[in-house]
Motif scaffolding. Sequence first.
Motif, PDB file in Angstrom:
ATOM      1  N   LEU A  77       6.208   3.848   0.695  1.00 36.68           N
ATOM      2  CA  LEU A  77       5.683   2.499   0.516  1.00 36.68           C
ATOM      3  C   LEU A  77       6.797   1.520   0.826  1.00 36.68           C
ATOM      4  O   LEU A  77       7.969   1.799   0.561  1.00 36.68           O
ATOM      5  CB  LEU A  77       5.155   2.271  -0.898  1.00 36.68           C
ATOM      6  CG  LEU A  77       6.156   2.121  -2.057  1.00 36.68           C
ATOM      7  CD1 LEU A  77       5.474   1.476  -3.230  1.00 36.68           C
ATOM      8  CD2 LEU A  77       6.734   3.465  -2.470  1.00 36.68           C
ATOM      9  N   PRO A  78       6.462   0.375   1.419  1.00 32.70           N
ATOM     10  CA  PRO A  78       7.496  -0.614   1.721  1.00 32.70           C
ATOM     11  C   PRO A  78       7.985  -1.289   0.447  1.00 32.70           C
ATOM     12  O   PRO A  78       7.218  -1.517  -0.492  1.00 32.70           O
ATOM     13  CB  PRO A  78       6.774  -1.605   2.641  1.00 32.70           C
ATOM     14  CG  PRO A  78       5.329  -1.449   2.311  1.00 32.70           C
ATOM     15  CD  PRO A  78       5.136  -0.026   1.929  1.00 32.70           C
ATOM     16  N   LEU A  79       9.270  -1.610   0.435  1.00 37.22           N
ATOM     17  CA  LEU A  79       9.849  -2.313  -0.703  1.00 37.22           C
ATOM     18  C   LEU A  79       9.729  -3.821  -0.461  1.00 37.22           C
ATOM     19  O   LEU A  79      10.300  -4.349   0.502  1.00 37.22           O
ATOM     20  CB  LEU A  79      11.316  -1.930  -0.890  1.00 37.22           C
ATOM     21  CG  LEU A  79      11.575  -0.469  -1.262  1.00 37.22           C
ATOM     22  CD1 LEU A  79      13.082  -0.208  -1.343  1.00 37.22           C
ATOM     23  CD2 LEU A  79      10.913  -0.129  -2.581  1.00 37.22           C
ATOM     24  N   PRO A  80       8.998  -4.529  -1.276  1.00 40.60           N
ATOM     25  CA  PRO A  80       8.813  -5.975  -1.073  1.00 40.60           C
ATOM     26  C   PRO A  80      10.046  -6.777  -1.482  1.00 40.60           C
ATOM     27  O   PRO A  80      10.035  -7.527  -2.472  1.00 40.60           O
ATOM     28  CB  PRO A  80       7.601  -6.295  -1.945  1.00 40.60           C
ATOM     29  CG  PRO A  80       7.665  -5.286  -3.044  1.00 40.60           C
ATOM     30  CD  PRO A  80       8.232  -4.038  -2.433  1.00 40.60           C
TER      31      PRO A  80
ATOM     32  N   ASN B 210       0.837  -1.190   0.000  1.00 39.97           N
ATOM     33  CA  ASN B 210       0.000   0.000   0.000  1.00 39.97           C
ATOM     34  C   ASN B 210       0.878   1.248   0.000  1.00 39.97           C
ATOM     35  O   ASN B 210       2.053   1.207   0.372  1.00 39.97           O
ATOM     36  CB  ASN B 210      -0.924   0.014   1.222  1.00 39.97           C
ATOM     37  CG  ASN B 210      -1.946  -1.097   1.169  1.00 39.97           C
ATOM     38  OD1 ASN B 210      -2.246  -1.628   0.097  1.00 39.97           O
ATOM     39  ND2 ASN B 210      -2.478  -1.468   2.321  1.00 39.97           N
ATOM     40  N   VAL B 211       0.304   2.358  -0.400  1.00 44.03           N
ATOM     41  CA  VAL B 211       1.025   3.635  -0.482  1.00 44.03           C
ATOM     42  C   VAL B 211       0.503   4.558   0.607  1.00 44.03           C
ATOM     43  O   VAL B 211      -0.713   4.691   0.786  1.00 44.03           O
ATOM     44  CB  VAL B 211       0.848   4.287  -1.865  1.00 44.03           C
ATOM     45  CG1 VAL B 211       1.540   5.646  -1.917  1.00 44.03           C
ATOM     46  CG2 VAL B 211       1.398   3.367  -2.958  1.00 44.03           C
ATOM     47  N   THR B 212       1.444   5.200   1.311  1.00 46.60           N
ATOM     48  CA  THR B 212       1.088   6.163   2.350  1.00 46.60           C
ATOM     49  C   THR B 212       1.511   7.559   1.901  1.00 46.60           C
ATOM     50  O   THR B 212       2.684   7.788   1.586  1.00 46.60           O
ATOM     51  CB  THR B 212       1.756   5.816   3.684  1.00 46.60           C
ATOM     52  OG1 THR B 212       1.361   4.505   4.085  1.00 46.60           O
ATOM     53  CG2 THR B 212       1.358   6.813   4.768  1.00 46.60           C
TER      54      THR B 212
END
Length: 459
Positions: free
Chosen positions: A313-316, A289-291
Amino acid sequence: VVSVYAQKPPQRSTSGDIRLDGNEESTNPPSPNQEPPDELGISVDAATCFRTLADLEAIAMSNNPTLSQSAAAVDQQRGEYRQSGLYPNPQVGYLNTTANQSAPKQSNGIFLSQEFVTAQKIPLAQAADSQEITRLQWDQEAQRIRVLNDVRIRYHEVLGAQRAVAVNRELERLAREHLAMAENLFEGKTAPKTDVLQARVLVESSRIGLAEANHRLEASWAQLASMVGVPTLPMTSLPDAGEDEIPNLDMEAQWQQILAESPQLRSAESELDHGRAVLRQAEAQAKPNVTLQFVGDYDRVTQSTTASTLLALPLPIYNRNQGNIDKAAADVRTDQADVYRSQLVLRDQLADSFRRYKTSRVQARTLKESILPASEENLKLTTKAYQGGEVSFRDVLAAQEAFAQSRIAHIEAVTDARKVAVEITGMQLTGGLNPAAIGSAIQTQPGGGQRQRSLLQEV
């Protein structure tokens, strides 16, 4: 109230998927045409007005607690469905900055933050919950059928118990007649005193049988009252046409009915659809998800205003939800096997039910057409022969015992055949006082084959 539980169960879609466009909230999960009532139950006074099996079924639909439990389970899942469709709330906050004398700064500001859900995660979550609602609705329908089947089984048990009381009362009367006959012959010096003693023993034994039949009737009525949800239901005589008709059933036709209509199979298929929806949901969770955050503040020292925008956004890289995806995929394979397992279980239960049905049906027909007429005629001839001094009273006792046992065995065979027929036509659904999630696992049925086998062995 009856119409609420008699509603048509949810129909299975061809794809099993429910798709929602956009991220907007949806508060309308799949539901039956009518909501269950908030309160169930009728008064005992109203319950005493019954006369037929349909009346007892209506009372059960209003008072059996497992029906309200299964309805509540559906409502609980609807709550989860609604919650899973809600978008994350935005965050708002206040910030204050005060620097030291070497770097004078004094600012106040606010920040706003919002998480944006990507990859259609909210619609996918609701799709999974909607399949769970469908499964619980099928469980609710299965429980409704269980309650109706158990009411019918207990109804037939009460009818059988009523007939057993009537037969034992007749046998007790017959034993008293034989006692009077033995006493008359003894007074006339044509029969020994042992005949009188044996006749008295027969009378007392008949009274014991009558007491046992009455106890069985009381117990079967208590079980029926418990099943309909009114344990204080006063015992009354149920209408009995006196017919011995047993329905003619075909195993293959009943199996096709189970495959087409069984709510247990539909529930297992809905669980498979739910597992597939959870797998799609787990795959979507791998996409982050984007914050978005906005910060604005005002510096009193420099009298300037600044505004900042942050996107995160977290990097997967390490966690791409691999474990949950693997688990969901394994759950799908488990659910696929469970659909086939459910079919095999129902087929196995149906085979055993038909064995008991055919056995009881043959026994009932043989007893009615051959054994009962023969034993009745034998009793008449033996009694007449005893009056003429041709046989001993021991022969009369044996003839009456055979006649009594064959009468009771016939009642047991007819009763058991009718009860098993309810199981068969009711798609093997019994256990109306068990929670819907347990079904038929722990509950036993009234009466049974052991008593019948014992009687037939004596005959």
